[in-house]
Design a protein around this motif. Structure first.
Motif, PDB file in Angstrom:
ATOM      1  N   MET A   1       0.847  -1.165   0.000  1.00  0.00           N
ATOM      2  CA  MET A   1       0.000   0.000   0.000  1.00  0.00           C
ATOM      3  C   MET A   1       0.898   1.235   0.000  1.00  0.00           C
ATOM      4  SD  MET A   1      -3.312   0.545   0.003  1.00  0.00           S
ATOM      5  CE  MET A   1      -3.496  -1.214  -0.056  1.00  0.00           C
ATOM      6  N   THR A   2       0.581   2.150  -0.852  1.00  0.00           N
ATOM      7  CA  THR A   2       1.401   3.352  -0.947  1.00  0.00           C
ATOM      8  C   THR A   2       0.999   4.361   0.130  1.00  0.00           C
ATOM      9  OG1 THR A   2      -0.078   4.550  -2.429  1.00  0.00           O
ATOM     10  CG2 THR A   2       1.536   3.049  -3.453  1.00  0.00           C
ATOM     11  N   HIS A   3       1.897   5.277   0.414  1.00  0.00           N
ATOM     12  CA  HIS A   3       1.608   6.328   1.391  1.00  0.00           C
ATOM     13  C   HIS A   3       0.444   7.194   0.907  1.00  0.00           C
ATOM     14  CE1 HIS A   3       2.230   9.104   4.636  1.00  0.00           C
ATOM     15  NE2 HIS A   3       2.265  10.098   3.776  1.00  0.00           N
ATOM     16  N   LEU A   4       0.374   7.433  -0.387  1.00  0.00           N
ATOM     17  CA  LEU A   4      -0.721   8.238  -0.941  1.00  0.00           C
ATOM     18  C   LEU A   4      -2.062   7.544  -0.712  1.00  0.00           C
ATOM     19  CD1 LEU A   4      -1.784  10.668  -2.498  1.00  0.00           C
ATOM     20  CD2 LEU A   4      -1.309   9.435  -4.607  1.00  0.00           C
ATOM     21  N   GLN A   5      -2.124   6.224  -0.939  1.00  0.00           N
ATOM     22  CA  GLN A   5      -3.376   5.491  -0.706  1.00  0.00           C
ATOM     23  C   GLN A   5      -3.764   5.575   0.770  1.00  0.00           C
ATOM     24  OE1 GLN A   5      -2.053   1.800  -2.534  1.00  0.00           O
ATOM     25  NE2 GLN A   5      -3.795   1.889  -3.918  1.00  0.00           N
ATOM     26  N   TYR A   6      -2.778   5.381   1.661  1.00  0.00           N
ATOM     27  CA  TYR A   6      -3.060   5.494   3.094  1.00  0.00           C
ATOM     28  C   TYR A   6      -3.615   6.880   3.412  1.00  0.00           C
ATOM     29  CZ  TYR A   6      -2.485   6.612   7.935  1.00  0.00           C
ATOM     30  OH  TYR A   6      -2.730   7.066   9.198  1.00  0.00           O
ATOM     31  N   THR A   7      -2.966   7.911   2.906  1.00  0.00           N
ATOM     32  CA  THR A   7      -3.377   9.286   3.186  1.00  0.00           C
ATOM     33  C   THR A   7      -4.805   9.544   2.727  1.00  0.00           C
ATOM     34  OG1 THR A   7      -1.083  10.031   3.011  1.00  0.00           O
ATOM     35  CG2 THR A   7      -2.782  11.715   2.821  1.00  0.00           C
ATOM     36  N   LEU A   8      -5.145   9.110   1.517  1.00  0.00           N
ATOM     37  CA  LEU A   8      -6.490   9.321   0.982  1.00  0.00           C
ATOM     38  C   LEU A   8      -7.541   8.547   1.782  1.00  0.00           C
ATOM     39  CD1 LEU A   8      -5.711   9.189  -2.840  1.00  0.00           C
ATOM     40  CD2 LEU A   8      -6.241  11.219  -1.468  1.00  0.00           C
ATOM     41  N   VAL A   9      -7.264   7.288   2.103  1.00  0.00           N
ATOM     42  CA  VAL A   9      -8.221   6.462   2.848  1.00  0.00           C
ATOM     43  C   VAL A   9      -8.369   6.990   4.277  1.00  0.00           C
ATOM     44  CG1 VAL A   9      -8.676   4.140   3.748  1.00  0.00           C
ATOM     45  CG2 VAL A   9      -7.859   4.437   1.415  1.00  0.00           C
ATOM     46  N   ALA A  10      -7.260   7.357   4.912  1.00  0.00           N
ATOM     47  CA  ALA A  10      -7.309   7.875   6.287  1.00  0.00           C
ATOM     48  C   ALA A  10      -8.089   9.183   6.362  1.00  0.00           C
ATOM     49  CB  ALA A  10      -5.896   8.058   6.822  1.00  0.00           C
ATOM     50  N   LYS A  11      -7.900  10.042   5.372  1.00  0.00           N
ATOM     51  CA  LYS A  11      -8.638  11.312   5.350  1.00  0.00           C
ATOM     52  C   LYS A  11     -10.136  11.052   5.193  1.00  0.00           C
ATOM     53  CE  LYS A  11      -8.992  15.732   3.024  1.00  0.00           C
ATOM     54  NZ  LYS A  11      -8.512  16.589   1.957  1.00  0.00           N
ATOM     55  N   ARG A  12     -10.489  10.173   4.275  1.00  0.00           N
ATOM     56  CA  ARG A  12     -11.898   9.836   4.060  1.00  0.00           C
ATOM     57  C   ARG A  12     -12.527   9.268   5.332  1.00  0.00           C
ATOM     58  NH1 ARG A  12     -12.464   4.927   0.582  1.00  0.00           N
ATOM     59  NH2 ARG A  12     -12.270   3.921   2.595  1.00  0.00           N
ATOM     60  N   ALA A  13     -11.765   8.436   6.051  1.00  0.00           N
ATOM     61  CA  ALA A  13     -12.266   7.782   7.266  1.00  0.00           C
ATOM     62  C   ALA A  13     -12.149   8.671   8.499  1.00  0.00           C
ATOM     63  CB  ALA A  13     -11.495   6.484   7.496  1.00  0.00           C
ATOM     64  N   LYS A  14     -11.623   9.854   8.316  1.00  0.00           N
ATOM     65  CA  LYS A  14     -11.409  10.783   9.438  1.00  0.00           C
ATOM     66  C   LYS A  14     -10.549  10.138  10.520  1.00  0.00           C
ATOM     67  CE  LYS A  14     -15.587  13.202   8.351  1.00  0.00           C
ATOM     68  NZ  LYS A  14     -16.990  13.424   8.632  1.00  0.00           N
ATOM     69  N   HIS A  15      -9.580   9.338  10.064  1.00  0.00           N
ATOM     70  CA  HIS A  15      -8.622   8.656  10.939  1.00  0.00           C
ATOM     71  C   HIS A  15      -9.307   7.807  12.009  1.00  0.00           C
ATOM     72  CE1 HIS A  15      -4.923  10.302   9.235  1.00  0.00           C
ATOM     73  NE2 HIS A  15      -5.670  11.361   8.969  1.00  0.00           N
TER      74      HIS A  15
END
Length: 79
Positions: A1-15
């Motif tokens: 998993m790329t850092h960009l994918q993590y960042t996008l998913v985490a933002k959507r999920a509100k961490h």
């Protein structure tokens, strides 16, 4: 998993874990990006098939595509 994918998913999920809704900030490590429908079950590597998951939920789910314990996935998509 790329850092960009993590960042996008985490933002959507509100961490928050998208299975149990635990906040990422209370854990000592970053949450994982999980494939809702696992790649081993012909799931895709697309944003709509990715969920932010705490380690406990991710280990419990493994390659399942049904509910995680008694918690169902509720994605928190932003408009």
């Amino acid at each position: 998993m790329t850092h960009l994918q993590y960042t996008l998913v985490a933002k959507r999920a509100k961490h928050r874990c998208e299975y149990c809704h635990a906040p990422e900030i209370i854990f000592n490590l970053a949450f994982e990006v999980d494939h809702i429908v696992p790649l081993s079950r012909k799931g895709e590597d697309k944003p709509e098939n990715l969920a932010l998951s705490c380690r406990i939920c991710n280990l419990h789910k493994l390659a399942r595509i049904e509910r995680v314990g008694c918690v169902t996935l509720t994605l928190t998509h932003q408009s």
